[in-house]
Each structure stands twice: as structure tokens, then as C-alpha cells.
Enzyme design. Sequence first.
Site, short mmCIF file in Angstrom:
data_model
loop_
_atom_site.label_atom_id
_atom_site.label_comp_id
_atom_site.label_asym_id
_atom_site.label_seq_id
_atom_site.Cartn_x
_atom_site.Cartn_y
_atom_site.Cartn_z
N HIS A 191 0.83 -1.20 0.00
CA HIS A 191 0.00 0.00 0.00
C HIS A 191 0.87 1.25 0.00
O HIS A 191 0.56 2.25 -0.64
CB HIS A 191 -0.94 -0.03 1.21
CG HIS A 191 -2.09 0.91 1.07
ND1 HIS A 191 -2.54 1.67 2.10
CD2 HIS A 191 -2.85 1.22 0.02
CE1 HIS A 191 -3.54 2.41 1.67
NE2 HIS A 191 -3.76 2.14 0.42
N ARG A 298 -10.05 0.69 -9.38
CA ARG A 298 -9.88 -0.49 -8.53
C ARG A 298 -10.56 -0.21 -7.17
O ARG A 298 -9.97 0.41 -6.30
CB ARG A 298 -8.40 -0.77 -8.30
CG ARG A 298 -7.63 -1.27 -9.53
CD ARG A 298 -6.15 -1.41 -9.18
NE ARG A 298 -5.42 -2.25 -10.12
CZ ARG A 298 -4.63 -1.80 -11.08
NH1 ARG A 298 -4.48 -0.50 -11.27
NH2 ARG A 298 -3.98 -2.65 -11.86
N ASN A 457 -1.83 -8.25 -16.20
CA ASN A 457 -1.00 -8.58 -15.03
C ASN A 457 -1.32 -9.99 -14.53
O ASN A 457 -0.43 -10.80 -14.28
CB ASN A 457 -1.24 -7.60 -13.88
CG ASN A 457 -1.04 -6.16 -14.29
OD1 ASN A 457 -0.44 -5.89 -15.31
ND2 ASN A 457 -1.57 -5.23 -13.51
N ARG A 468 3.20 -13.13 -10.20
CA ARG A 468 3.54 -11.76 -10.61
C ARG A 468 4.33 -11.01 -9.54
O ARG A 468 4.90 -9.97 -9.81
CB ARG A 468 2.27 -10.98 -10.99
CG ARG A 468 1.33 -10.73 -9.84
CD ARG A 468 -0.03 -10.23 -10.32
NE ARG A 468 -0.19 -8.80 -10.16
CZ ARG A 468 -1.35 -8.15 -10.28
NH1 ARG A 468 -2.44 -8.82 -10.61
NH2 ARG A 468 -1.44 -6.86 -10.11
N CYS A 505 -6.13 -3.13 -19.63
CA CYS A 505 -5.83 -2.21 -18.53
C CYS A 505 -4.69 -2.71 -17.64
O CYS A 505 -4.45 -2.15 -16.58
CB CYS A 505 -7.08 -1.93 -17.70
SG CYS A 505 -7.86 -3.41 -17.06
C1 PEP Z 1 -4.57 -7.01 -14.15
O1 PEP Z 1 -4.59 -8.11 -13.58
O2 PEP Z 1 -3.93 -6.78 -15.21
C2 PEP Z 1 -5.32 -5.88 -13.59
C3 PEP Z 1 -5.48 -4.76 -14.27
O3 PEP Z 1 -5.82 -6.03 -12.33
P1 PEP Z 1 -4.94 -5.90 -11.00
O4 PEP Z 1 -3.55 -5.45 -11.38
O5 PEP Z 1 -5.65 -4.94 -10.13
O6 PEP Z 1 -4.96 -7.30 -10.49
MG MG Z 2 -5.94 -8.45 -11.96
#
Ligand code: PEP
Ligand code: MG
Length: 574
Positions: A191, A298, A457, A468, A505
Site C-alpha cells: 500500500h 480499482r 498482469n 507476478r 488495462c
Molecule cells: C490485471 O490483472 O492486469 C489488472 C489490471 O488487475 P490488478 O492489477 O488490479 O490485479
Molecule cells: Mg488483476
Amino acid sequence: MRRVLHGVGASRGLALGRARVRQPQVLQLSPQTLPAERVEAELQRLDRALAIARAELATLRARLQGQLAREVGEFIDLHVLILDDPELVDGLRDLVRHQRHTADYALKLQRDRLAAVFRSMDNDYFRTRLDDLDHVIGRVHAALQEREDDGRLGLAGEILVADDIAPAELAELSRQQLLAVATRAGSPLSHSAIIARGLGLPMVVGCAEALAHINDGDALLLDGRDGQLIVEPEAADLARYHERQASLVAKRGALERLRQAPTQTRDGTAIRLQANGERREEIAAALAAGADGIGLFRSEFLFMGRSGLPDEEEQFLAYRDAVLGMAGRPVTLRTLDLGADKADDSGLALRNEPNPALGLRGVRLSLSRPGLLDAQLRAMLRASAFGPVRVLVPMVSAREETDAMRSRLLRLAGRLRDEGVAIGDRVAFGIMLEVPATALTLADHRDLIDFVAIGTNDLVQYLLAADRTHEALGGLYSERHPAVLRLLHRLFSEARSAGLPLHVCGELANRPEDVPLLLALGLRDFSVPASAVLEVREAIGDCDLGRLRRRAAALLRCRERAEIEAWLARAVPA
Ligand code: PEP
Ligand code: MG
């Protein structure tokens, strides 16, 4: 002596400044018995230190404003609670009064005792609380030592090097013109890191050697993009720094001219460019940069860094702010995506899951908490009365989930209308493509959805079976993998044929160097952090779409990352 240290870039930007090193608050003290006549004075010294710590927290709280107050205020409240906890305070007094320990040593004993209790619970939630306990103990200790703590002294023009940093402290220090932060611990998904990015404060985390090799007062060159720290930089480093700073300034100036320019390729094809963001400043920046909408809000950010849950009203106000802030451009509100790497303090997301990324996260968590989900959907629907809203569902892995979420949204919309509550005429409903199973069966969801957003992501992590957030995996987690490119190409084509609006995104969309890849594969709608809109618009403007299209087949034939990179190197002629 010059030394280069490596960590993980958590918030972009360069900073050159004096290091201010804050060693972790481990109290290395030895016992010392007070003479009986000094006990009363020591108790007074302890009370004074506790009062100073309380006053500091109250000042911090009062200085915070707006969204930041909401986000970090919870942390401060928690620290006040710890500070007032009788278990801590009475224990301290007893140790001074009856054992005749100094207040400092009593603090160490109490800290160690409470830490042992927290640790024995073997629970991540309590481990997080341990950090909070240390922050509070450190503050009282600084007051006992009559040391000016960092907050009071100010760190203007300096780079803080610390074990870790709490979100509340980061917000306060940034207000005082702190230049940058480097931490031994932490992750770019913490955070604090998210707040640093929002504040535009360069930050490097996970730099294991930072505390051992940087001394107070060292000159430090910090690169928040590459995660590099140069201690006592030399002439060549400084020359490179000044050169990069100058080019960043020049680039910023050039980008300013793109503010309200249309987003189009060099050969004139219009591309949609939306922004990701949720904070008020981000929404304002998105509009000012001429973003076509918010492609990802988000909502979990409203739930993180606090112990209680936001109710329908609080959520409604946050969503409405975003909708009003975008002045008629669509805002894509994502339902809660807690879990996995996004832990909360409210106890909603499960702790101790063996495989959190494969566990109860995103839509799975929402569907398991109907009351919470309804409050969120109602808040989103109410916000739609103020401008176009699109509701987006994360982590969908089966048609049943899409169906359940859509039915719920429709049912709640009907109920709100019956109650006479204003909602928009048409609220678009979409899902995120993050789980390969859903990407492979997109057509089966078609009748239930109005749009899709690709979250690269997560899609990449599930497609490549590469966490990730796992630093040791190095380059294994990469969007530049043939399977990723071929799947994206397939999804872009399928959505186009089905007349289904689609945008990307994930982080991939905001890397200017990867823009030619996405255009060649067929993407026409990007959503990038508000701070990256201009850079991505510029990168799109540098691309010749006709040329990229002609080269797409070659891209799809690449078998290795090196081949993809060679393709990229040839994609945009200088
Ligand atoms: C993603 O997974 O690419 C995404 C945009 O969501 P987050 O990064 O919030 O998991
Ligand atoms: Mg995601």
C-alpha cells in the site's frame, strides 16, 4: 566510496539527495536497575514520552486532508489504539515501578513480550500488526530519548532509507518535501508503494543491503524505475543523472503539448486511450490529460489500509466523485478484487491460504459475501445517475460467475428504481479476462456482457504459471512470451468480430516501448495509469499502423522472447 545497490523499482522517478538512514526500531538495551528514589521521576519521563507520541499522532491526523486522510487515517487510528492499550501502558508502568527498570528497557521488554504473542499466533494478520507495534514503540522511544523524530524534524530535500515505511508516515513525509524513499523490505504492490506512485514520490523497495551499506549523510542517487541506488555517485553517474533529468524535463515539456491532442497513430487511425485511477488527483489528472474515460477504477483501494469496511454511502460518494470528475466520460468501476497480493486489514480476504493467487479472490470473494456485494453494486448503480458507469467484474473463471453477477446487478437496479432512487438509464456490464479459462471461452459469455477488459498482469501470471510478485522468477514473468501475444491476438480478433468493446488495462498497456506490439496485435483501446496517458499517446503517435499490420504475421511466428524483442527493435523506424 561508490557502491551500487539493487532493489525493486516501486515508484518511477530520479532523485539525488542526502541519505537519512533510519535503523529499524530494535531496542538494543541492557537492564539497569533504578535506585528507588528515581522511580517516580522515571514514571513521569515515561508519561511525558507517551503524551508526546500521542500528540504527534494527533498532529499527523489533523494535517491529512481529502482522500489521503481517508486512506492513511485508519493507520493512525490504529497506532493511537495501540498507544492507549492498557496491556501496553500498564505493563510499562509496572515494569518501572515494581522491577525498577528504566522506561527504555521496560519498552524493550514490553515490545518483545507482545511481539512473541503476535508471532505465536502464526497468522499474517498479526504479523502486520507487529509492524504497527514497532512503529508505535519506535515513536515512544524517540520521545524518551528526546530525539526529534523524522516527522518533527522533517526530511526536506533528503532520501529516507529505512527498514520499511508505514503509509501514514509516507504521506506526511512527502508533504514535507521528502525527495524519495528506499526500503530494505516491502514490495511494489504494498500500500505504501501504491501511495508513493500516487504522490509521484520515487521509491525503491526490497533493497536488502540498503541499511548495511548506506550511512546517514551519504550522497545518494535513487532510480525508482530501475530500482537502483548509487551511494556516493561519481562524476560519470552525476553526468548521466543530469542528462536524464534534463531529458525528462524536456520530455515533460513536449508531452504537455499533447494534453488535449487526439490519440492517433502516425498514419491517422484513432485509438481510444482511457486512464486507470481512483484517487481524486488521479481522476483530475486523467481528465486534464484528455483521457477518453476511466478504464479501471480499482474499488479495493477503498477497503485497504483500514480495519472497518466502507458502507454503501461511503462507496457511493467515492464512485460519484469519480463519475463527476470525469465530466461525462465513462467510468469503469470494478467490483472488489481483494485477496492474493492485495491484502486488507478488515479480515475480508482470507489469510493463510496455501495458494492465495488461486484462492478466494475477486468475484469469488464477492459472491461469497452477498451483503457486501449488494452494498457495492447499489453504490455503483446510484453513482450511475451522475454520469456513464460501466461495472466490471474481476477474476471471472466461469460463465456461472458472470451470470450470477449480472443477475444480481439487474435485480438491484430494479429494486432501486422501485424505491424511487435515481440510477442511470443504462449501466454497461463487463468482465475482466484474467483467467485463461475465460479467455478461451469468451464466446460463451457474449450474451451476458457489454464489454471486456483484459488484465494482463493476472492473465500473464496464470498463463505462464509465474507469480507476478515473485522476485526470484526474474524474466520468467513476462508479457513478451509467444503464448501471451498469440492469446491477445486471438482475443482482439474475436472481440472485433463479435462487436464486443475490449480494452487492455494491465501494466503492459502503459509501457510505451510495448505499444507497437499491442497495435500490431490489433488493440485499439488502451487504459493506462493517469500519469502515463501523455507518454502512451506520444508512443501511439510514433507508430505507423499500416507498417505494424504488415509485420503482424512475423510477430505471431516468434518463438522466443529474443525474437519478439528483435521484432520490436525493427517495428518503429527511428
Ligand atoms: C490485471 O490483472 O492486469 C489488472 C489490471 O488487475 P490488478 O492489477 O488490479 O490485479
Ligand atoms: Mg488483476
